[in-house]
Every structure is written in structure tokens, then in C-alpha cells.
Design an enzyme around this catalytic site. Structure first.
Site, short mmCIF file in Angstrom:
data_model
loop_
_atom_site.label_atom_id
_atom_site.label_comp_id
_atom_site.label_asym_id
_atom_site.label_seq_id
_atom_site.Cartn_x
_atom_site.Cartn_y
_atom_site.Cartn_z
N ASP A 127 -11.56 -11.21 48.89
CA ASP A 127 -12.82 -11.71 49.42
C ASP A 127 -12.80 -13.23 49.54
O ASP A 127 -11.88 -13.89 49.06
CB ASP A 127 -14.01 -11.21 48.60
CG ASP A 127 -14.00 -11.70 47.16
OD1 ASP A 127 -13.64 -12.86 46.92
OD2 ASP A 127 -14.36 -10.92 46.26
N LYS A 128 -13.81 -13.76 50.20
CA LYS A 128 -13.83 -15.18 50.52
C LYS A 128 -13.66 -16.07 49.29
O LYS A 128 -12.97 -17.11 49.35
CB LYS A 128 -15.16 -15.52 51.22
CG LYS A 128 -15.31 -16.98 51.62
CD LYS A 128 -16.67 -17.24 52.24
CE LYS A 128 -16.86 -18.73 52.55
NZ LYS A 128 -18.21 -19.03 53.07
#
Length: 268
Positions: A127-128
Site C-alpha cells: 500500500d501507499k
């Protein structure tokens, strides 16, 4: 010691590896395996009467072909197998794992500008806010098998948290934590180092649930400050600089293939 896998799981894993080594596949899958396009794109090409097998047009997307002998062409041009590429990236925090982001955010492909390789895709996601080891390949079958829960390839993470994790919480991560009705379990969890107010722990997973570690920590009332994937199987991130990309060595690739059972299937 980890419990012995039930016989049916072993059979499933062997079948998965055998399928990967097989040569007889559907025509859309053949075009994908050859690196020409995705299966969805292949189905469109077939429906448009642009694909031929051994000189004869095929419009049935369920048609089967033998990759070892079939001569497949698109718009009259014979398709050759694309060279297989296997890369590892040390993903920086703040990048999303997608080729194009509708919000215009930077993506992991910004790190791959020097690699003009069609159909190069990430194997899984980070994820980011997460960092670390991310694989890329145009070998769709290899990626699929590496991600399949049947293969149980371990992913190792180093996680900075906002407190000192006690024994009870560490044990809960390996025995299982329920979050939103889903049981989340780590294969292993141990302390790495600690300061006065925060600490680092190492967590191993052999499944790929969405935001699994963050959700487990949230349930334990713990904030995740940093999350870095440092290994996939025996493949380690090592000293690869943040944002840098390199090809896997032959030994590293063989190790991953051994973990998934592909190497054994090929020998047999």
C-alpha cells in the site's frame, strides 16, 4: 515447528505446479503466457477475428492450443515468446502500486522508466504507506503461483510501532486476531529492537490479506509507524537503495521457483 500440511493441500500444490509447467492452454491464456497481451485483450482480438492458429482463423475464446507446437499469429504476424523478466524494487513510501493512478499520485512505475518492457506487472501489492521489496515480472504464470495461498511463500516485514510490544500481544499475532469478522494470523512475530517510546518487530506472513499487519496492530491498539517488506521467501531486500531496481539473479529465481514447486514440476 509448523504442522505437516494435510495431504489434500500437498496434492493441490502439486497440481498447481504441474499446470504451470503444462503446454496445453486456452488461446487467450496462450497469448498472455507469450507476453503479447492480457487475457482480456486477447479475448477481444479473438472475437475480432484477428487471431489464427496454424494458419486458420480462430474466433472461439475457449479454444485450446498446445504452446509447444501451435503457430499463433495476430493480424498475420507470428507471435514469439517474449523473454521473461524478473525485477525487484525497493519501493519508497508514498507510491501507489498501479500503472496509472486516477488521482495523479506517483506510482511504482515512476521507478521503472528505464525499463521499456511491455506487460511488466507487480507481483502483489504494497500500500501507499508501505515500503520495501516489490517484485515485477512479465511471467504471468510465475506471478500467479507465487501469490497463490497454496504455495505458502513467506513474506517478512520489519514494522516500527508506537510502543513496546508485550509477550501477550506478540503471542496474539501468531495465534490469530479477529478483525471485521476475519481471522488474521502471522506465521511468526518477534521483537527486533526498542527505544524508550517505540520499537521494531519482525512479522512473517504466508498469506496476502489486505492491510493484514496494520489491521492486526489496530486491533491490538497499536499504531504502525513504518512497515517495510524485507524478504519474500529466501529473497532478501538487502542493501538495494530506496527507489532502485535490479534484476533477480539466477540463484534467487531458482530459490523462488523451488519454494512454489515450479522447479520440481519442471524436473519431473
Amino acid at each position: 515447528m509448523r504442522e505437516r500440511r494435510p495431504p489434500h493441500k500437498t496434492r493441490e500444490r502439486t497440481k498447481l505446479a504441474d499446470d504451470a509447467a503444462g503446454k496445453r492452454v486456452t488461446l487467450p491464456r496462450a497469448l498472455s503466457k507469450l507476453g503479447y497481451c492480457s487475457r482480456t485483450q486477447a479475448e477481444r482480438l479473438i472475437a475480432e477475428n484477428r487471431v489464427a492458429v496454424d494458419g486458420r482463423a480462430v474466433t472461439d475464446i475457449s479454444a485450446w492450443v498446445d504452446l509447444a507446437t501451435a503457430r499463433i499469429s495476430v493480424d498475420g504476424l507470428v507471435i514469439a515468446a517474449e523473454a521473461k523478466i524478473y525485477l525487484m524494487l525497493n519501493k519508497p513510501r508514498g507510491l501507489v502500486t498501479t500503472r496509472h493512478d486516477p488521482e495523479g499520485r506517483p506510482t511504482v512505475y515512476d521507478c521503472l522508466r528505464d525499463f521499456d518492457i511491455p506487460h511488466l506487472s507487480p507481483v502483489g501489492r504494497l500500500d501507499k504507506a508501505s515500503e520495501g521489496l516489490l517484485l515485477f515480472t512479465n511471467d504471468t504464470e510465475f506471478a500467479q503461483i507465487l501469490l497463490d495461498p497454496i504455495t505458502h511463500v513467506t513474506k517478512t516485514y520489519h514494522v516500527q510501532i508506537d510502543r513496546i510490544m508485550d509477550d501477550e500481544a506478540m503471542a496474539a499475532m501468531t495465534s490469530g486476531i479477529r478483525h471485521d469478522g476475519e481471522l488474521l494470523t502471522a506465521t511468526a512475530a518477534r521483537r527486533l529492537r526498542q527505544g524508550d517510546r517505540n520499537s521494531w518487530i519482525e512479522v512473517e506472513l504466508d498469506e496476502g490479506r489486505n492491510r493484514q499487519i496494520r489491521r492486526m496492530l489496530e486491533t491490538l491498539g497499536t499504531e504502525c509507524l513504518r512497515l517495510v517488506r524485507v524478504a519474500i521467501g529466501e529473497l532478501e531486500l538487502g542493501e538495494l537503495p530506496k527507489g532502485a531496481v535490479r534484476a533477480l539473479t539466477a540463484a534467487e529465481l531458482q530459490s523462488l521457483r523451488r519454494k512454489t514447486g515450479i522447479e520440481k514440476a519442471r524436473r519431473n
